[in-house]
Design a protein around this motif. Sequence first.
Motif, PDB file in Angstrom:
ATOM      1  N   LEU A   1      -9.403   1.646  -5.216  1.00  4.83           N
ATOM      2  CA  LEU A   1      -9.848   2.330  -3.831  1.00  4.83           C
ATOM      3  C   LEU A   1      -9.082   3.022  -3.375  1.00  4.83           C
ATOM      4  CD1 LEU A   1     -12.497   3.008  -2.001  1.00  4.83           C
ATOM      5  CD2 LEU A   1     -11.691   0.712  -0.817  1.00  4.83           C
ATOM      6  N   THR A   2      -7.855   2.525  -3.147  1.00  5.25           N
ATOM      7  CA  THR A   2      -6.877   2.814  -2.043  1.00  5.25           C
ATOM      8  C   THR A   2      -5.599   3.400  -2.907  1.00  5.25           C
ATOM      9  OG1 THR A   2      -5.666   0.609  -1.983  1.00  5.25           O
ATOM     10  CG2 THR A   2      -7.448   1.303  -0.514  1.00  5.25           C
ATOM     11  N   GLY A   3      -5.246   3.084  -4.332  1.00  8.80           N
ATOM     12  CA  GLY A   3      -3.934   3.423  -4.977  1.00  8.80           C
ATOM     13  C   GLY A   3      -2.883   2.489  -4.442  1.00  8.80           C
ATOM     14  N   THR A   4      -3.154   1.553  -3.676  1.00  7.98           N
ATOM     15  CA  THR A   4      -2.361   0.607  -3.156  1.00  7.98           C
ATOM     16  C   THR A   4      -2.552  -0.899  -3.530  1.00  7.98           C
ATOM     17  OG1 THR A   4      -1.396   2.100  -1.310  1.00  7.98           O
ATOM     18  CG2 THR A   4      -0.766  -0.080  -1.153  1.00  7.98           C
ATOM     19  N   SER A   5      -1.680  -1.762  -3.797  1.00  9.59           N
ATOM     20  CA  SER A   5      -2.190  -3.186  -4.212  1.00  9.59           C
ATOM     21  C   SER A   5      -2.432  -3.661  -2.561  1.00  9.59           C
ATOM     22  CB  SER A   5      -0.922  -3.912  -4.672  1.00  9.59           C
ATOM     23  OG  SER A   5      -0.018  -4.188  -4.042  1.00  9.59           O
ATOM     24  N   LEU A   6      -3.406  -4.933  -2.763  1.00 10.64           N
ATOM     25  CA  LEU A   6      -3.518  -5.385  -1.417  1.00 10.64           C
ATOM     26  C   LEU A   6      -2.578  -6.098  -0.941  1.00 10.64           C
ATOM     27  CD1 LEU A   6      -5.677  -6.430   0.653  1.00 10.64           C
ATOM     28  CD2 LEU A   6      -6.438  -8.064  -1.149  1.00 10.64           C
ATOM     29  N   TYR A   7      -1.694  -6.803  -1.820  1.00 10.15           N
ATOM     30  CA  TYR A   7      -0.557  -7.437  -1.315  1.00 10.15           C
ATOM     31  C   TYR A   7       0.519  -6.266  -0.737  1.00 10.15           C
ATOM     32  CZ  TYR A   7       3.317 -10.921  -1.855  1.00 10.15           C
ATOM     33  OH  TYR A   7       4.296 -11.742  -1.697  1.00 10.15           O
ATOM     34  N   THR A   8       0.627  -5.336  -0.997  1.00 10.04           N
ATOM     35  CA  THR A   8       1.435  -4.314  -0.395  1.00 10.04           C
ATOM     36  C   THR A   8       0.661  -3.705   0.930  1.00 10.04           C
ATOM     37  OG1 THR A   8       2.490  -3.525  -2.348  1.00 10.04           O
ATOM     38  CG2 THR A   8       2.418  -1.829  -0.128  1.00 10.04           C
ATOM     39  N   ALA A   9      -0.389  -3.577   0.929  1.00  4.66           N
ATOM     40  CA  ALA A   9      -1.068  -3.359   2.162  1.00  4.66           C
ATOM     41  C   ALA A   9      -1.034  -4.126   3.264  1.00  4.66           C
ATOM     42  CB  ALA A   9      -2.477  -2.871   1.974  1.00  4.66           C
ATOM     43  N   LEU A  10      -1.015  -5.614   2.904  1.00  2.00           N
ATOM     44  CA  LEU A  10      -1.316  -6.653   3.944  1.00  2.00           C
ATOM     45  C   LEU A  10       0.492  -6.677   4.430  1.00  2.00           C
ATOM     46  CD1 LEU A  10      -3.144  -9.418   1.893  1.00  2.00           C
ATOM     47  CD2 LEU A  10      -3.626  -8.261   4.038  1.00  2.00           C
ATOM     48  N   GLN A  11       1.503  -6.527   3.451  1.00  4.20           N
ATOM     49  CA  GLN A  11       2.718  -6.346   3.844  1.00  4.20           C
ATOM     50  C   GLN A  11       2.914  -5.499   4.922  1.00  4.20           C
ATOM     51  OE1 GLN A  11       4.705  -5.981   0.208  1.00  4.20           O
ATOM     52  NE2 GLN A  11       6.034  -7.876   0.561  1.00  4.20           N
ATOM     53  N   LYS A  12       2.251  -4.418   4.749  1.00  2.00           N
ATOM     54  CA  LYS A  12       2.679  -3.047   5.768  1.00  2.00           C
ATOM     55  C   LYS A  12       1.801  -3.416   7.142  1.00  2.00           C
ATOM     56  CE  LYS A  12       3.361   0.390   2.202  1.00  2.00           C
ATOM     57  NZ  LYS A  12       2.585   1.574   1.679  1.00  2.00           N
ATOM     58  N   GLN A  13       0.800  -4.102   7.027  1.00  2.00           N
ATOM     59  CA  GLN A  13      -0.021  -4.269   8.318  1.00  2.00           C
ATOM     60  C   GLN A  13       0.170  -5.344   9.171  1.00  2.00           C
ATOM     61  OE1 GLN A  13      -2.356  -1.926   8.939  1.00  2.00           O
ATOM     62  NE2 GLN A  13      -3.021  -3.112  10.942  1.00  2.00           N
TER      63      GLN A  13
ATOM     64  N   LYS B   1       2.520  -8.969  10.221  1.00  2.00           N
ATOM     65  CA  LYS B   1       4.125  -9.372  10.327  1.00  2.00           C
ATOM     66  C   LYS B   1       3.995 -10.981  10.609  1.00  2.00           C
ATOM     67  CE  LYS B   1       5.337  -4.964  10.585  1.00  2.00           C
ATOM     68  NZ  LYS B   1       5.685  -4.320   9.341  1.00  2.00           N
ATOM     69  N   GLY B   2       5.349 -11.317  10.626  1.00  2.33           N
ATOM     70  CA  GLY B   2       5.621 -12.906  10.801  1.00  2.33           C
ATOM     71  C   GLY B   2       5.058 -13.876  10.045  1.00  2.33           C
ATOM     72  N   ASP B   3       4.492 -15.058  10.521  1.00  6.50           N
ATOM     73  CA  ASP B   3       3.968 -16.056   9.759  1.00  6.50           C
ATOM     74  C   ASP B   3       2.592 -15.399   9.456  1.00  6.50           C
ATOM     75  OD1 ASP B   3       5.967 -17.750  10.132  1.00  6.50           O
ATOM     76  OD2 ASP B   3       5.524 -18.127  12.234  1.00  6.50           O
ATOM     77  N   LEU B   4       1.890 -14.561  10.179  1.00  4.64           N
ATOM     78  CA  LEU B   4       0.274 -14.391   9.652  1.00  4.64           C
ATOM     79  C   LEU B   4       0.643 -13.637   8.459  1.00  4.64           C
ATOM     80  CD1 LEU B   4      -2.782 -13.919   9.979  1.00  4.64           C
ATOM     81  CD2 LEU B   4      -2.249 -11.955  11.363  1.00  4.64           C
ATOM     82  N   GLN B   5       1.571 -12.591   8.299  1.00  5.03           N
ATOM     83  CA  GLN B   5       1.817 -12.001   7.052  1.00  5.03           C
ATOM     84  C   GLN B   5       2.014 -12.983   5.955  1.00  5.03           C
ATOM     85  OE1 GLN B   5       5.602 -10.463   5.674  1.00  5.03           O
ATOM     86  NE2 GLN B   5       4.799  -8.483   6.179  1.00  5.03           N
ATOM     87  N   GLN B   6       2.880 -14.232   6.141  1.00  3.20           N
ATOM     88  CA  GLN B   6       3.232 -15.113   5.129  1.00  3.20           C
ATOM     89  C   GLN B   6       2.133 -15.910   4.676  1.00  3.20           C
ATOM     90  OE1 GLN B   6       5.505 -18.327   6.574  1.00  3.20           O
ATOM     91  NE2 GLN B   6       5.129 -19.530   4.965  1.00  3.20           N
ATOM     92  N   GLY B   7       0.986 -16.030   5.638  1.00  5.47           N
ATOM     93  CA  GLY B   7       0.007 -16.606   5.389  1.00  5.47           C
ATOM     94  C   GLY B   7      -1.065 -16.105   4.278  1.00  5.47           C
ATOM     95  N   LEU B   8      -1.290 -14.780   4.861  1.00  4.72           N
ATOM     96  CA  LEU B   8      -1.975 -13.783   4.152  1.00  4.72           C
ATOM     97  C   LEU B   8      -1.458 -13.476   2.597  1.00  4.72           C
ATOM     98  CD1 LEU B   8      -3.212 -11.097   6.952  1.00  4.72           C
ATOM     99  CD2 LEU B   8      -4.750 -12.946   5.659  1.00  4.72           C
ATOM    100  N   LEU B   9      -0.233 -13.391   2.616  1.00 12.84           N
ATOM    101  CA  LEU B   9       0.290 -12.922   1.073  1.00 12.84           C
ATOM    102  C   LEU B   9       0.000 -14.162   0.300  1.00 12.84           C
ATOM    103  CD1 LEU B   9       3.573 -10.977   2.116  1.00 12.84           C
ATOM    104  CD2 LEU B   9       1.357 -10.062   1.510  1.00 12.84           C
TER     105      LEU B   9
ATOM    106  N   VAL C   1      -2.079 -16.613   0.416  1.00 11.24           N
ATOM    107  CA  VAL C   1      -3.393 -16.451  -0.246  1.00 11.24           C
ATOM    108  C   VAL C   1      -3.807 -15.301  -1.267  1.00 11.24           C
ATOM    109  CG1 VAL C   1      -6.066 -16.609   0.438  1.00 11.24           C
ATOM    110  CG2 VAL C   1      -4.366 -17.501   1.864  1.00 11.24           C
ATOM    111  N   CYS C   2      -3.192 -14.120  -0.955  1.00  3.84           N
ATOM    112  CA  CYS C   2      -3.451 -13.114  -1.964  1.00  3.84           C
ATOM    113  C   CYS C   2      -2.836 -13.185  -3.166  1.00  3.84           C
ATOM    114  CB  CYS C   2      -2.797 -11.679  -1.289  1.00  3.84           C
ATOM    115  SG  CYS C   2      -2.984 -10.152  -2.032  1.00  3.84           S
ATOM    116  N   ARG C   3      -1.556 -13.749  -2.953  1.00  6.98           N
ATOM    117  CA  ARG C   3      -0.772 -14.235  -4.185  1.00  6.98           C
ATOM    118  C   ARG C   3       0.049 -13.359  -4.587  1.00  6.98           C
ATOM    119  NH1 ARG C   3      -1.113 -18.746  -2.728  1.00  6.98           N
ATOM    120  NH2 ARG C   3      -1.574 -20.702  -4.113  1.00  6.98           N
ATOM    121  N   ALA C   4      -0.176 -12.116  -5.237  1.00  6.49           N
ATOM    122  CA  ALA C   4       0.733 -11.361  -6.044  1.00  6.49           C
ATOM    123  C   ALA C   4       0.454  -9.700  -5.888  1.00  6.49           C
ATOM    124  CB  ALA C   4       0.581 -11.749  -7.490  1.00  6.49           C
ATOM    125  N   GLU C   5       1.305  -9.062  -6.510  1.00 11.06           N
ATOM    126  CA  GLU C   5       1.143  -7.629  -6.522  1.00 11.06           C
ATOM    127  C   GLU C   5       0.153  -7.275  -7.934  1.00 11.06           C
ATOM    128  OE1 GLU C   5       1.789  -5.073  -4.982  1.00 11.06           O
ATOM    129  OE2 GLU C   5       3.720  -5.412  -3.981  1.00 11.06           O
TER     130      GLU C   5
END
Length: 326
Positions: A297-309, A311-319, A321-325
């Motif tokens: 849909l976006t041309g970007t992996s969900l992992y990368t999109a979460l990294q960009k959107q 920060k901090g511990d919330l990012q760590q948690g979401l990544l 659960v997302c797991r990988a590129e």
Amino acid sequence: METESNPQDSSPLMTEGMWWGTLGSVRPFPNFRAERDVTVLQAALEKKDVSTVVRILTNRSNAQRQSLARVYKNVSQKELDASLKKVLSGDLQSLILGLMMTPDQFEAHRLRKAMEGAGTDEETLLEVLCTRTPQQLSDITTTYSQEYKRDLEKDLLSESSGDFSKLIVALLKKENGSGIIDQDIATLSEELKNKKPAADVWIRILTSRHPDHLRIVLDELEFENGQTVEDALEGHFKGVLSGDLRKGLKTLVRCIQSQHLFLAQRIQTMKAAVVQGVIVSHSEEDLLRVRVAFLRLTGTSLYTALQKQFKGDLQQGLLAVCRAED
């Protein structure tokens, strides 16, 4: 100090009733020992070491987290959720507390939250009701009653009106029944020609047939009409039926045609509550498919999109659960 292994490197010999080959991103942690985890968690909670708390709880399956909560209570005489609330806050607290719920509890929680307060979050109501199977919805209804001492159907009716109410209740009670494909195509095709649109016809067919059956029906309708069913519904019902009903029918059609694309589009909003809701709900079920749909849909992996959107511990948690590129 324990180390978290990459789930792709883990042994396929798992316990806890979970299995490999699932399309979820979160898998059981190998060599899981609840007592060891609880010792580490207690120390981290005392030190307010948020990173360690997040690392452990996002790297365990739901069944393992339930085991942790039971052992934690036996050891400390405290509820793990209560201890987490003292250390975590904001969106991170919502994420971790969501992970600590059973799947049925989490969906019931999302439905209750969507109906609390001044306005109703129709998008979340529709997401849960459209994407869950009849059996899952039955289990969620039971859990909702147990958790909140309320009747889910009555609450949904109080938050909606008219034909939208009919759709919401039909979704809650939907069936994977059978039908005659040619007959359903003819019925819906004829309805689209009516000058007085009949929402009941769409609600009845779209909530009483198996998704595989409906995908064939909708594909044939699109072929016959030369336009998407969503566009056909918008044109047919615009100015005649409520915006909520049109939104509900179009959401249902999108979920039938491609549930994972629909969920990827939900995540694309990058609203924290929406992202957390979808990712936690589907983390052990089909998040890998949602990730693939998001990339297409976006041309970007969900992992990368979460990294960009985030920060901090919330990012760590979401990544985690997302797991990988992809």
